[in-house]
Design a protein around this motif. Structure first.
Motif: not given
Length: 72
Positions: A12, A15, A20-24, A32, A36, A50
């Protein structure tokens, strides 16, 4: 057939400024975050892994070091 990235755990990325939260995939984390931050925050280190995950991994590493020291 699945690639190695398909089987990799997702990390996770959060920002707080963008809310925002994203998973990569683990292999995509540095790129990433850098992309960003470069695009949205003039390169300032705002997006990050995270913090809860960072604390957990740090605790696991510390426990491992203590166990290793006990065996020496």
């Amino acid at each position: 057939m699945a690639s190695d990235d398909d089987d990799a755990p997702l990390v996770p990325i959060v920002c707080e400024e963008c809310e925002t939260t994203s998973r990569v995939s683990l292999s995509a984390v540095p790129e990433t975050i850098q992309k960003h931050n470069d695009q949205l925050h003039d390169g300032e280190a705002v997006a990050q892994v995270d913090p809860e995950i960072v604390r957990h991994v740090t605790d696991l590493a510390a426990d491992d070091i203590v166990v290793s020291d006990d065996r020496a």
